[in-house]
Scaffold this active site. Structure first.
Site, short mmCIF file in Angstrom:
data_model
loop_
_atom_site.label_atom_id
_atom_site.label_comp_id
_atom_site.label_asym_id
_atom_site.label_seq_id
_atom_site.Cartn_x
_atom_site.Cartn_y
_atom_site.Cartn_z
N ARG A 56 -9.55 0.14 8.76
CA ARG A 56 -9.15 -0.54 9.04
C ARG A 56 -10.20 -1.83 9.65
O ARG A 56 -9.88 -2.79 10.36
CB ARG A 56 -8.56 -0.79 9.39
CG ARG A 56 -6.79 -1.01 9.32
CD ARG A 56 -5.42 -0.35 10.03
NE ARG A 56 -4.38 -1.39 10.26
CZ ARG A 56 -3.63 -0.98 9.21
NH1 ARG A 56 -3.65 0.30 9.13
NH2 ARG A 56 -1.97 -1.85 9.20
N ARG A 80 11.38 -1.74 11.14
CA ARG A 80 10.12 -0.63 11.83
C ARG A 80 10.27 -2.03 12.94
O ARG A 80 9.95 -3.54 12.88
CB ARG A 80 9.22 -1.40 11.13
CG ARG A 80 8.03 0.34 10.46
CD ARG A 80 7.41 0.69 9.47
NE ARG A 80 6.33 -0.65 9.94
CZ ARG A 80 4.77 -0.62 9.32
NH1 ARG A 80 4.72 -0.10 8.40
NH2 ARG A 80 3.45 -1.23 9.40
N ARG A 128 11.38 -5.26 4.46
CA ARG A 128 11.65 -3.82 4.75
C ARG A 128 12.57 -3.04 5.58
O ARG A 128 13.51 -3.08 6.63
CB ARG A 128 10.27 -3.70 5.22
CG ARG A 128 9.32 -1.61 4.84
CD ARG A 128 8.45 -1.01 5.36
NE ARG A 128 7.85 -2.22 6.51
CZ ARG A 128 6.12 -1.81 6.69
NH1 ARG A 128 5.70 -2.00 5.40
NH2 ARG A 128 6.15 -3.02 7.37
N LYS A 180 0.77 -1.51 -0.33
CA LYS A 180 0.23 0.13 -0.06
C LYS A 180 0.88 1.32 0.35
O LYS A 180 0.78 1.80 -0.74
CB LYS A 180 -1.36 -0.50 1.35
CG LYS A 180 -2.06 -1.02 1.16
CD LYS A 180 -2.11 -0.93 2.78
CE LYS A 180 -2.13 -1.31 3.86
NZ LYS A 180 -1.33 -2.77 3.75
N ARG A 226 -0.37 -9.56 13.43
CA ARG A 226 -0.71 -8.04 12.39
C ARG A 226 -1.90 -9.34 10.88
O ARG A 226 -2.62 -8.54 10.61
CB ARG A 226 0.16 -7.14 11.45
CG ARG A 226 1.12 -6.43 12.62
CD ARG A 226 2.44 -6.01 12.17
NE ARG A 226 2.62 -5.12 10.60
CZ ARG A 226 3.23 -5.22 10.16
NH1 ARG A 226 4.22 -5.64 10.41
NH2 ARG A 226 3.21 -4.40 9.24
P1 AP5 Z 1 4.55 -0.96 1.71
O1 AP5 Z 1 4.20 -0.78 0.94
O2 AP5 Z 1 5.95 -1.00 3.51
O3 AP5 Z 1 3.59 -2.13 2.19
P2 AP5 Z 1 1.67 -1.82 3.08
O4 AP5 Z 1 0.80 -2.64 2.22
O5 AP5 Z 1 2.09 -0.78 3.32
O6 AP5 Z 1 2.42 -2.41 4.85
P3 AP5 Z 1 2.77 -1.53 6.18
O7 AP5 Z 1 3.36 -3.22 7.02
O8 AP5 Z 1 2.85 -0.45 6.35
O9 AP5 Z 1 1.02 -2.06 6.18
P4 AP5 Z 1 0.32 -1.85 7.98
O10 AP5 Z 1 -1.08 -1.93 7.28
O11 AP5 Z 1 0.64 -3.31 8.24
O12 AP5 Z 1 1.31 -1.19 8.88
P5 AP5 Z 1 0.52 0.51 8.81
O13 AP5 Z 1 1.76 1.00 8.94
O14 AP5 Z 1 -0.23 0.61 8.11
O15 AP5 Z 1 5.83 -2.46 1.19
C1 AP5 Z 1 6.23 -3.02 2.04
C2 AP5 Z 1 8.00 -4.07 1.26
O16 AP5 Z 1 7.61 -5.04 0.56
C3 AP5 Z 1 8.98 -2.87 1.24
O17 AP5 Z 1 9.87 -3.07 1.56
C4 AP5 Z 1 8.47 -2.71 0.65
O18 AP5 Z 1 9.80 -2.25 -0.86
C5 AP5 Z 1 8.36 -4.02 -0.81
N1 AP5 Z 1 7.28 -3.86 -2.18
C6 AP5 Z 1 6.08 -3.65 -1.41
N2 AP5 Z 1 5.87 -3.95 -3.04
C7 AP5 Z 1 6.35 -3.95 -4.06
C8 AP5 Z 1 6.44 -5.08 -4.31
N3 AP5 Z 1 4.87 -4.86 -5.95
N4 AP5 Z 1 7.13 -5.86 -5.02
C9 AP5 Z 1 8.37 -6.08 -4.47
N5 AP5 Z 1 7.65 -5.70 -3.48
C10 AP5 Z 1 7.73 -4.66 -2.73
O19 AP5 Z 1 -0.44 0.20 10.88
C11 AP5 Z 1 0.96 -0.12 10.97
C12 AP5 Z 1 0.08 -0.09 12.75
O20 AP5 Z 1 -0.58 0.73 13.28
C13 AP5 Z 1 -1.18 -0.69 12.54
O21 AP5 Z 1 -0.58 -2.70 12.74
C14 AP5 Z 1 -1.62 -0.89 13.54
O22 AP5 Z 1 -1.30 -1.05 15.20
C15 AP5 Z 1 -1.41 0.40 13.65
N6 AP5 Z 1 -2.37 1.53 12.34
C16 AP5 Z 1 -2.59 1.57 11.28
N7 AP5 Z 1 -3.85 1.97 10.91
C17 AP5 Z 1 -4.35 1.72 11.80
C18 AP5 Z 1 -5.94 2.31 11.49
N8 AP5 Z 1 -6.66 2.78 10.50
N9 AP5 Z 1 -6.49 1.29 13.10
C19 AP5 Z 1 -5.96 1.16 13.76
N10 AP5 Z 1 -4.72 0.60 14.26
C20 AP5 Z 1 -3.96 1.52 13.16
#
Ligand code: AP5
Length: 216
Positions: A89, A161, A128, A13, A172
């Protein structure tokens, strides 16, 4: 235009949002980034959020929704298109978002659902790396920086992270299945979901997203 990016942790994402933001000149609103910013600054919200994030659990709805409401009501967000990454979410957040946008006289235009397989997301999350300074995303194998641990864009150092360890990733994924996957049905019922095969290379995922947005 308001676009939601939905998908499991590691589906890509943030990576897709970064290229769409540049291409479309949209705002990228990531609740994960907003919460990590609060954590870095040791604010009350950051200290509260840390308890949940480090365990792989979701931060309570009302805290995250307050952050999002503030962002969506800002002049910048009302003038530009927005990419919502990581919000909503839960079913409650999806309903809250509809209510916030209705108050603003706006709506969600597209929901891009990034569908990625489990081995792919595990490989992505464990490798990552993120720039401490500008937040640019890397992967030790898939997208390595030119110089190890140094950001190509700003020269900042890269970090892993705190929630990208195997145990927290497992939680997660479980939380995603039990609390987030159901919102796909919510947006299907509104005819807004577009499913993308997110196992592919970033360029292919980006091109498909642009095609969907252009076709309207
Ligand atoms: P990346 O693009 O970083 O993936 P992502 O889908 O953004 O993954 P996240 O881990 O950031 O999502 P998440 O939802 O768990 O975390 P968030 O920060 O929102 O890509 C990942 C890796 O793969 C990178 O190294 C990239 O280079 C590589 N990659 C990407 N695309 C690729 C491709 N096509 N091919 C090859 N490699 C690729 O949330 C973190 C925490 O915050 C949650 O666990 C929760 O505790 C809290 N939180 C956040 N939002 C909320 C909410 N709305 N409600 C409650 N708690 C929340």
């Amino acid at each position: 235009m308001k676009i939601i990016l939905i998908g499991a942790p590691g589906a890509g994402k943030g990576t897709l949002a970064a290229t769409l933001k540049d291409k479309l000149d949209y705002l990228h609103i990531s609740t994960g980034d907003l919460l990590r910013f609060e954590m870095k600054n040791n604010t009350d919200l950051g200290l509260e959020a840390k308890k949940y994030i480090d365990n792989g659990e979701l931060v309570p709805d009302q805290l995250v929704t307050k952050l999002i409401e503030k962002k969506l009501s800002s002049d910048e967000c009302r003038q530009k298109g927005c990419l919502l990454d990581g919000y909503p979410r839960t079913d409650q957040q999806a309903k809250d978002l509809d209510a916030i946008l209705e108050n603003l006289g706006e709506q969600i235009d597209y929901v891009l659902y990034l569908e990625a397989s489990l081995p792919v997301v595990i490989q992505r999350l464990t490798g990552r790396r993120v720039c401490k300074q500008c937040g640019k995303l890397y992967h030790v194998v898939n997208m390595p920086p030119k110089q190890e641990n140094v950001c190509d864009a700003c020269g900042g150092s890269l970090y892993q992270r705190s929630d990208d360890n195997e145990e927290t990733i497992k939680t997660r994924m479980e939380v995603y299945k039990s609390k987030t996957a159901s919102i796909i049905e919510f947006y299907k019922s509104q005819n807004k979901i577009h499913q993308l095969d997110a196992d592919r290379a970033p360029h292919d995922v980006h091109s498909e997203a642009i095609r969907i947005i252009n076709e309207g």
